[in-house]
Design a protein around this motif. Sequence first.
Motif, PDB file in Angstrom:
ATOM      1  N   GLY A  16       0.788  -1.226   0.000  1.00 31.76           N
ATOM      2  CA  GLY A  16       0.000   0.000   0.000  1.00 31.76           C
ATOM      3  C   GLY A  16       0.815   1.267   0.000  1.00 31.76           C
ATOM      4  N   ASP A  17       2.159   1.148  -0.099  1.00 33.00           N
ATOM      5  CA  ASP A  17       2.975   2.351  -0.077  1.00 33.00           C
ATOM      6  C   ASP A  17       2.846   3.159  -1.340  1.00 33.00           C
ATOM      7  OD1 ASP A  17       4.229   0.062  -1.226  1.00 33.00           O
ATOM      8  OD2 ASP A  17       6.065   1.254  -1.468  1.00 33.00           O
ATOM      9  N   ARG A  18       2.428   2.510  -2.434  1.00 36.55           N
ATOM     10  CA  ARG A  18       2.256   3.222  -3.697  1.00 36.55           C
ATOM     11  C   ARG A  18       0.950   2.794  -4.328  1.00 36.55           C
ATOM     12  NH1 ARG A  18       6.655   1.533  -7.419  1.00 36.55           N
ATOM     13  NH2 ARG A  18       7.047  -0.140  -5.951  1.00 36.55           N
ATOM     14  N   ALA A  19       0.362   3.686  -5.101  1.00 28.84           N
ATOM     15  CA  ALA A  19      -0.879   3.351  -5.797  1.00 28.84           C
ATOM     16  C   ALA A  19      -0.603   2.300  -6.848  1.00 28.84           C
ATOM     17  CB  ALA A  19      -1.467   4.603  -6.445  1.00 28.84           C
ATOM     18  N   VAL A  20      -1.649   1.520  -7.159  1.00 28.01           N
ATOM     19  CA  VAL A  20      -1.505   0.505  -8.198  1.00 28.01           C
ATOM     20  C   VAL A  20      -1.028   1.123  -9.500  1.00 28.01           C
ATOM     21  CG1 VAL A  20      -2.786  -1.119  -9.641  1.00 28.01           C
ATOM     22  CG2 VAL A  20      -3.174  -1.069  -7.181  1.00 28.01           C
ATOM     23  N   GLY A  21      -1.551   2.310  -9.804  1.00 23.03           N
ATOM     24  CA  GLY A  21      -1.188   2.963 -11.053  1.00 23.03           C
ATOM     25  C   GLY A  21       0.266   3.369 -11.118  1.00 23.03           C
ATOM     26  N   ASP A  22       0.983   3.362  -9.958  1.00 24.59           N
ATOM     27  CA  ASP A  22       2.390   3.733  -9.943  1.00 24.59           C
ATOM     28  C   ASP A  22       3.304   2.519  -9.874  1.00 24.59           C
ATOM     29  OD1 ASP A  22       1.681   6.403  -9.944  1.00 24.59           O
ATOM     30  OD2 ASP A  22       1.599   6.506  -7.752  1.00 24.59           O
ATOM     31  N   ARG A  23       2.742   1.322 -10.021  1.00 23.84           N
ATOM     32  CA  ARG A  23       3.531   0.111  -9.829  1.00 23.84           C
ATOM     33  C   ARG A  23       3.880  -0.541 -11.151  1.00 23.84           C
ATOM     34  NH1 ARG A  23       3.868  -1.024  -4.630  1.00 23.84           N
ATOM     35  NH2 ARG A  23       4.830  -3.019  -5.118  1.00 23.84           N
ATOM     36  N   ALA A  24       3.843   0.225 -12.232  1.00 28.10           N
ATOM     37  CA  ALA A  24       4.210  -0.325 -13.532  1.00 28.10           C
ATOM     38  C   ALA A  24       5.622  -0.894 -13.456  1.00 28.10           C
ATOM     39  CB  ALA A  24       4.130   0.766 -14.596  1.00 28.10           C
ATOM     40  N   GLY A  25       5.775  -2.103 -13.967  1.00 27.70           N
ATOM     41  CA  GLY A  25       7.084  -2.735 -13.986  1.00 27.70           C
ATOM     42  C   GLY A  25       7.345  -3.628 -12.791  1.00 27.70           C
ATOM     43  N   ASP A  26       6.508  -3.580 -11.731  1.00 26.48           N
ATOM     44  CA  ASP A  26       6.682  -4.493 -10.613  1.00 26.48           C
ATOM     45  C   ASP A  26       6.495  -5.924 -11.102  1.00 26.48           C
ATOM     46  OD1 ASP A  26       7.046  -2.329  -9.055  1.00 26.48           O
ATOM     47  OD2 ASP A  26       5.392  -2.717  -7.667  1.00 26.48           O
ATOM     48  N   ARG A  27       7.101  -6.827 -10.404  1.00 25.21           N
ATOM     49  CA  ARG A  27       6.969  -8.230 -10.808  1.00 25.21           C
ATOM     50  C   ARG A  27       5.540  -8.701 -10.611  1.00 25.21           C
ATOM     51  NH1 ARG A  27       6.227 -11.395  -6.513  1.00 25.21           N
ATOM     52  NH2 ARG A  27       6.793 -10.606  -4.443  1.00 25.21           N
ATOM     53  N   ALA A  28       5.102  -9.610 -11.477  1.00 24.96           N
ATOM     54  CA  ALA A  28       3.800 -10.242 -11.296  1.00 24.96           C
ATOM     55  C   ALA A  28       3.945 -11.349 -10.256  1.00 24.96           C
ATOM     56  CB  ALA A  28       3.290 -10.788 -12.622  1.00 24.96           C
ATOM     57  N   GLY A  29       2.837 -11.840  -9.759  1.00 27.10           N
ATOM     58  CA  GLY A  29       2.888 -12.963  -8.842  1.00 27.10           C
ATOM     59  C   GLY A  29       1.951 -12.863  -7.672  1.00 27.10           C
ATOM     60  N   PHE A  30       1.154 -11.778  -7.596  1.00 26.97           N
ATOM     61  CA  PHE A  30       0.202 -11.668  -6.498  1.00 26.97           C
ATOM     62  C   PHE A  30      -1.040 -12.500  -6.794  1.00 26.97           C
ATOM     63  CE2 PHE A  30       2.597  -7.650  -6.176  1.00 26.97           C
ATOM     64  CZ  PHE A  30       3.008  -7.737  -4.853  1.00 26.97           C
ATOM     65  N   ASP A  31      -1.554 -13.152  -5.756  1.00 25.98           N
ATOM     66  CA  ASP A  31      -2.797 -13.916  -5.907  1.00 25.98           C
ATOM     67  C   ASP A  31      -4.014 -13.008  -5.902  1.00 25.98           C
ATOM     68  OD1 ASP A  31      -1.531 -16.484  -5.900  1.00 25.98           O
ATOM     69  OD2 ASP A  31      -1.243 -16.252  -3.736  1.00 25.98           O
ATOM     70  N   LEU A  32      -3.900 -11.874  -5.232  1.00 27.03           N
ATOM     71  CA  LEU A  32      -5.045 -10.976  -5.097  1.00 27.03           C
ATOM     72  C   LEU A  32      -4.557  -9.533  -5.063  1.00 27.03           C
ATOM     73  CD1 LEU A  32      -8.115 -10.440  -4.426  1.00 27.03           C
ATOM     74  CD2 LEU A  32      -7.458 -10.606  -2.004  1.00 27.03           C
ATOM     75  N   VAL A  33      -5.204  -8.691  -5.842  1.00 30.42           N
ATOM     76  CA  VAL A  33      -4.993  -7.245  -5.780  1.00 30.42           C
ATOM     77  C   VAL A  33      -6.340  -6.612  -5.470  1.00 30.42           C
ATOM     78  CG1 VAL A  33      -4.414  -5.163  -7.085  1.00 30.42           C
ATOM     79  CG2 VAL A  33      -3.024  -7.219  -7.352  1.00 30.42           C
ATOM     80  N   VAL A  34      -6.370  -5.736  -4.480  1.00 32.20           N
ATOM     81  CA  VAL A  34      -7.605  -5.102  -4.041  1.00 32.20           C
ATOM     82  C   VAL A  34      -7.563  -3.615  -4.389  1.00 32.20           C
ATOM     83  CG1 VAL A  34      -9.085  -4.534  -2.075  1.00 32.20           C
ATOM     84  CG2 VAL A  34      -7.929  -6.754  -2.175  1.00 32.20           C
ATOM     85  N   VAL A  35      -8.563  -3.163  -5.137  1.00 34.23           N
ATOM     86  CA  VAL A  35      -8.747  -1.749  -5.438  1.00 34.23           C
ATOM     87  C   VAL A  35     -10.131  -1.399  -4.886  1.00 34.23           C
ATOM     88  CG1 VAL A  35      -8.827   0.019  -7.238  1.00 34.23           C
ATOM     89  CG2 VAL A  35      -7.341  -1.982  -7.512  1.00 34.23           C
ATOM     90  N   ASN A  36     -10.167  -1.019  -3.619  1.00 35.63           N
ATOM     91  CA  ASN A  36     -11.449  -0.906  -2.929  1.00 35.63           C
ATOM     92  C   ASN A  36     -11.811   0.539  -2.639  1.00 35.63           C
ATOM     93  OD1 ASN A  36     -13.741  -2.209  -1.576  1.00 35.63           O
ATOM     94  ND2 ASN A  36     -12.876  -1.313   0.285  1.00 35.63           N
ATOM     95  N   SER A  37     -13.013   0.929  -3.069  1.00 38.71           N
ATOM     96  CA  SER A  37     -13.619   2.213  -2.725  1.00 38.71           C
ATOM     97  C   SER A  37     -12.747   3.404  -3.119  1.00 38.71           C
ATOM     98  CB  SER A  37     -13.924   2.269  -1.222  1.00 38.71           C
ATOM     99  OG  SER A  37     -14.928   3.226  -0.951  1.00 38.71           O
ATOM    100  N   VAL A  38     -12.100   3.305  -4.288  1.00 37.58           N
ATOM    101  CA  VAL A  38     -11.279   4.427  -4.761  1.00 37.58           C
ATOM    102  C   VAL A  38     -11.580   4.819  -6.207  1.00 37.58           C
ATOM    103  CG1 VAL A  38      -9.367   4.000  -3.184  1.00 37.58           C
ATOM    104  CG2 VAL A  38      -9.392   2.883  -5.418  1.00 37.58           C
ATOM    105  N   VAL A  39     -12.159   3.916  -7.001  1.00 32.38           N
ATOM    106  CA  VAL A  39     -12.315   4.233  -8.423  1.00 32.38           C
ATOM    107  C   VAL A  39     -13.246   5.413  -8.645  1.00 32.38           C
ATOM    108  CG1 VAL A  39     -11.788   1.886  -9.177  1.00 32.38           C
ATOM    109  CG2 VAL A  39     -14.156   2.518  -8.724  1.00 32.38           C
TER     110      VAL A  39
END
Length: 483
Positions: A16-39
Motif C-alpha cells: 500500500g505504499d504506492r498506488a496501483v497505477g504507480d507500480r508499472a514494472g513491478d513483478r507479477a505474482g500476487f494472488d489478489l490485488v484489491v482496489v477498494n472504494s477508490v475508483v
Amino acid sequence: MEVVQAEAIDTVEAVGDRAVGDRAGDRAGFDLVVVNSVVQYFPDRDYLRRVLIQAVRLLAPGGRLFVGDVRSLPLLEAAHAWAQPGADRSAVVRTAARDPELVIDPRWFTTFTTTVAADLTTDLTTVPDTGLTADEAAGGGRVQVGHVQVMPKSGRFDNEMTRFRYDVIIHLAPAPAPLTVTHWYDWQDWAGPDWTPTHLTNRLTTQLTTGPATDPVDDAGLVEGGGPIGLRAIPNPRLADLTPTRTATGAAIRTAGTAGFAAGAAGSRGIHPDELTELATAAGYHTELSWAAAHPDGAYDAVLTPHHHPTTGHPTTTGHPLSSRYAHFPPPPPLPPERHTNQPLTARLHDHHHTHLIPALREHLTTHLPRHMHPTTYHLTDHLPTNPNGKIDRTRLPNPDTSNHTRTTTYQPPTTPTQHHLTTIWTHLLNTQPIGINDNFFNLGGHSLLATQLISRIRTTLNHELPLTTLFNNPTINQLATI
C-alpha cells in the motif's frame, strides 16, 4: 469476498505504499490485488482502464483483482433522488449530471475480457496508454482474463453502499470454465406473485430430487438432473421505496414515493439478495448474484447451483464441483463506449465555473450596468445551438438553470417578525430556500417583474407602501425590514 474467503492464503504482502497505477514494472505474482472504494475518485474512464490494466499485470496466473464499492451509473439518478427527498425531477437530473465522482455502468466491466483484456494478450509494447515503458511492457509477458463477476453489495444494512454500489472480481486464467446455465426464467414467472420463504425452500428442495414435471407451470422451476437454475430480473427490495418515472430523454430515473417498485412495476414481489442466498444455501444450493445486466430499475440476476449431484452426492463435474465454477450470465444489451461512465471532470469544471466564474461575472456587471440590465440567470453550456444560417437558434437553447442563484454572504436567519414575513414572501416568489436576511434579491433570481409582485405583497401583508426604487436600493431583507 466469499470467493476469496473460501480458499486459504498462505502469504500476505502489503504493497500500500504506492498506488496501483504507480507500480508499472513491478513483478507479477500476487494472488489478489484489491482496489477498494477508490475508483469513484478517478478522473475518467481512460485512467480507470490504465490502472486496471496495471493491476491485472501484477497478478499471478489464476489470480484475482477485486474492485470494490463501484458506483452504478444506471442508478445514478436514483441515488440522487434517494439523497434528496422531495426534490423535483429536474433538480434530481441536474444534480446527477453534475456528480463530481466517476460512476460506472456494470457493462464496462462485462466487456473487460473483449476490450481491455484484448490489450493484455498482445505484446504490450504495441498497446497505447498502458503507462508502461517499452522495457517494462516487453518484459511483462502475456495475460489472459478468464472471467468477470459483477455483484451487488451484500449486507442487510440500508444505506447508499448497499443500494447503489457493486463489487467486481476479475479472474485471470487458468480457471474452471464458466458454468453454462441452460434454464433461465424470469423471477415473476418462477416464484409467482405470492411466494413465501417456505414456498421457495420447498421448490428448491424438490428441484434436487425431481426431474421435469408434466405440468408446464411446475416445469418452469424443475431442471432435469438437479442442474443450475438461472433467474432473471429479480426485483430488488433495497429500492422498493423508490418508484420509477422517466426523464424527457427516456432514461430511467426513480423519485421518492410511497408505492414500492418491487411490488408494483415488476408485477412480483422481490426478495432481498441476502435472503435469497440464505434460502438457497439452506436448500443445498450455491448462489451467485449478478448486476452485470445493468437493469435500470436495480433488479439483479441469480444462478442457483446444487453443491452436489442429487443422486450420487458427488460433484457433478470432474475436478470441480458445480458450485465452485462461476456462472456464465447472459450478455447484457450493448452500450456505446461513451456511455460506460459519466464525465466527472466536466462536472468538476462546471462546479469551478459555478463557484468562481459566475460570481465574478455578476460582480463585474454590477459595476458596469444599471440594475435593470443585470442578468437574472447565468447558465453554463458547452455550446450555443445554431440554425443553418449560423445564427443562434433560440428554440434550442436550454431552459434557464435557476440552481446557480447563489448567496454571496454567510447565511443569517431572520430574527424579527418583519424579517420572518419578508422571508416568507421572498421564498414564495423566488421558489428557493433557505433565504438569509443578507441575501440579495436579484442575486437569488429576482427581476423587475418579481420586484413588482414583491412590493405588492409587502403592501398586502405588512400594510406598508414602498416605491419600487426602494427595493433596487435596498435589495436585502435586513435593509427592507428597517424602512
